[in-house]
Design an enzyme around this catalytic site. Structure first.
Site, short mmCIF file in Angstrom:
data_model
loop_
_atom_site.label_atom_id
_atom_site.label_comp_id
_atom_site.label_asym_id
_atom_site.label_seq_id
_atom_site.Cartn_x
_atom_site.Cartn_y
_atom_site.Cartn_z
N GLU A 96 62.42 35.89 45.44
CA GLU A 96 61.89 36.75 46.49
C GLU A 96 63.09 37.03 47.33
O GLU A 96 62.86 38.15 48.30
CB GLU A 96 60.69 36.29 47.33
N ASN A 121 56.74 41.41 47.10
CA ASN A 121 56.62 42.07 48.65
C ASN A 121 57.92 41.90 49.44
O ASN A 121 58.66 42.53 49.90
CB ASN A 121 55.30 41.44 49.12
N ASP A 122 58.32 40.16 49.30
CA ASP A 122 59.20 39.98 49.98
C ASP A 122 60.82 40.31 49.50
O ASP A 122 61.62 40.80 49.95
CB ASP A 122 59.53 38.37 50.06
N HIS A 176 36.38 38.64 54.28
CA HIS A 176 35.05 38.21 53.75
C HIS A 176 34.01 38.97 53.99
O HIS A 176 33.10 38.97 53.04
CB HIS A 176 34.60 37.01 54.44
N CYS A 210 53.61 38.04 41.13
CA CYS A 210 52.49 37.70 42.11
C CYS A 210 52.26 38.66 43.41
O CYS A 210 51.39 38.42 44.05
CB CYS A 210 52.37 36.36 42.69
#
Length: 604
Positions: A443, A466-467, A203, A514
């Site tokens: 994945e 990623n996975d 943030h 993604c």
């Protein structure tokens, strides 16, 4: 990584971190020491329970007022959208799990208010930090911000907004910068931020980008290396910091600063343009989000929907979120983006992701343990509560449900049967459910082997690179000993993506990606060439990706992708793509915003 010569006082040093907010500045360092808050376990007599309860309630009230004040300042300086970060802080302060959990420890365990709150809020923080996602771990910083303020409120110390003695134009150097601290700085007081912790999705980074303050995070030991009044050059685009620069460094800094300003103006012209290749191939660009109130940011940066909403955030924010709480959160996102599609991933928890209401067991390898769809199919009560909330929130009909870690048809069919059952139960209650598309996350290697069968029963695929890389190559990307083996362009990965695309297209369903590959320039060219229909990424990566897509010919990158499919190692793939496209990417004039990514591709 640090290189140094001569004495540490005047030596030129180069520090490498994470580019969290783009831009180039030069200024004097100002160190901010971290406030150490020590909380000691304290048991209390029965006679003190009422007083400790009152102390806790007053701390909540005072902190709420402080955060409301900070929120007003943020609205003025960064706009209403980014001030929603502090609206989330206020929501957490009202969370029944936080309030009741603390009061229960005070009443039943007879613990002091400080210790009770420390235990409850500390559990929340630990949950976020254990998640294998930089975005989720960054959210632990927000909770630490609240923790510090609540502790100070109970001791009746610290003003609502801290006074920072730095002169205007200082480069703030700290172990960690929290959102409220950034808002406490006066306009112009900070030219840049340097931190040991954090990442692109924190943030603080989001707020800094709104304020156009460059940030380099993940520097590990910057507070020990940099001294107050050191001269610093900060490259927030490439993640570099030069301590005590020489004349050549200063000359290059002025050149890069000029380039950055020009590129920034040009890049924002991309927001309303179509992500279409020069020969007419349209590539859908969506955004990954973690909070329902991030909807405005999706549109601001030119995305046309959400490609991944990680619903587990709600399960960490609330203790066993109810159907109503989930419905409200999902509806907020779906309504705000209608008619654009919103892909919501069902609860991806278990194993290393500790979620309230799910009993965590000791697992030797939690990444391949009881998690994701396995948890949902075992805990049907939790799964069906979420499914009903999703279906009730889908008033506008723009929901896409994404099922994580599917490894076979049995899991997909079971999950779809529960979606059907929940829909029928809601209908019996008088609630008409709009049609919903159900997708599968590709994945795990088993899903790729069975991709032809899965394509016949799914409405879309979303490849979680990623996975997929981690499982296929048996590489834990958090393990520094083998991190260089985490190769997105490994031939096995590229062939799996191509196989998935072909199977999906034969059944007429789209394929999204993604993972982190979606925002890497070289990977974007490969994914488009391999036939991927949709890319989903952090919202602020959309404009640069759009510019890349608009600069290429689909048929050309398709030929390149088919060529690399014949190669037998990642180095050959990277070398070929870099030689062919490095100049193209350089000529786009977006290096200030993808500098580190481009550099990493070049080194591969």
């Amino acid at each position: 990584m640090t290189t140094s010569t001569k004495s540490p006082k005047s030596a030129r040093q180069v520090l490498v971190g994470i580019p969290a907010s783009p831009g180039y500045v030069m200024g004097r360092a100002f160190q901010v020491a971290s406030r150490e808050i020590t909380v000691v376990e304290e048991s209390i007599p029965k006679s003190r329970i009422a007083a400790e309860e009152e102390k806790f309630r007053k701390a909540i009230t005072r902190t709420s007022k402080e955060i409301s004040q900070i929120k007003e300042i943020s609205e003025t300086r960064t706009g209403v959208h980014d001030s929603l970060i502090f609206a989330t802080h206020l929501m957490i302060l009202q969370d029944p799990g936080l309030v009741n959990g603390t009061l229960n420890l005070i009443r039943k365990e007879r613990k002091s208010a400080r210790w009770a709150l420390h235990v409850v809020l500390g559990g929340y923080i630990d949950n976020f930090e254990k998640i294998d996602s930089p975005a989720m771990r960054d959210k632990a910083a927000d909770l630490r911000d609240l923790h510090n303020r609540l502790m100070a409120a109970m001791e009746d110390t610290e003003p609502a907004l801290e006074e920072v003695s730095a002169e205007d134009g200082a480069v703030i150097v700290a172990h960690e910068v929290l959102p409220s601290f950034l808002m406490a700085l006066k306009p112009g007081q900070a030219r840049a931020l340097l931190m040991d912790t954090g990442g692109r999705t924190s943030h603080v980074a989001i707020l800094a980008r709104s304020l156009q303050i460059p940030v380099v995070s993940g520097l590990r030991n910057v507070a020990a290396v940099v001294k107050t009044n050191d001269t610093l050059i900060v490259d927030g685009s490439g993640g570099l910091v030069i301590v005590n620069p020489n004349e050549d460094d200063i000359r290059k800094f002025h050149e890069r600063q000029e380039v950055f300003e020009r590129q920034r103006r040009e890049l924002f012209t991309m927001r309303r343009l179509e992500p279409m290749t020069r020969d007419g191939k349209y590539i859908t660009l969506h955004a990954n989000v973690e909070l329902p109130n991030e909807a405005a940011k999706v549109m601001d940066y030119g995305a046309t929907g959400v490609g991944l909403y990680r619903s587990e955030f709600l399960f960490l924010q609330y203790v066993s979120p109810t159907e109503e709480e989930q419905t409200e959160a999902y509806k907020q996102l779906l309504d705000a983006l209608s008619p654009c599609p919103v892909t919501i991933r069902t609860l991806d928890a278990g194993g290393d992701k500790l979620v309230s209401g799910i009993t965590a067991t000791s697992e030797a390898n939690p990444f391949m343990g009881w998690r994701s769809i396995r948890v949902c199919l075992d805990r049907v009560d939790i799964f069906c509560t979420q499914l009903k909330a999703l279906l009730k929130a889908n008033v506008k009909g723009n929901l896409r449900i994404l099922l994580p870690m599917i490894s076979g048809l049995e899991e997909l069919r079971k999950a779809k049967s529960y979606i059907k059952r929940c829909s029928e139960e809601l209908k019996a209650e008088g609630f008409e459910c709009a049609p919903v598309k159900v997708g599968v996350m590709i994945e795990v290697p088993a899903a790729v082997v069975l991709v032809e069968m899965l394509a016949k029963e799914a409405d879309f695929f979303s490849i979680g690179t990623n996975d997929l890389i981690q499982f296929t190559l048996a590489v834990d990307r958090t393990n520094e000993l083998i991190s260089d083996m985490f190769q997105p362009h490994h031939p096995a990965i590229l062939k799996m993506i191509y196989q998935t695309v072909n199977a999906a297209h034969r059944e007429g369903i789209p394929v999204a990606v993604c993972g982190e590959m979606s925002s890497d320039p070289i990977s974007v060219l490969l994914l488009v060439g391999l036939g991927v229909d949709e890319l989903s990424m952090t919202p602020w990566s959309v404009m640069a990706t759009k510019k890349i897509i608009r600069s290429i010919n689909f048929e050309e990158v398709r030929e390149s992708a088919l060529a690399v499919l014949q190669m037998d190692d990642a180095n050959s793939v990277n070398g070929y793509m870099y030689r062919k496209y490095a100049q193209t990417i350089t000529d786009l004039g977006i290096s200030s915003f993808i500098g580190q990514v481009a550099n990493e591709s070049a080194k591969s």
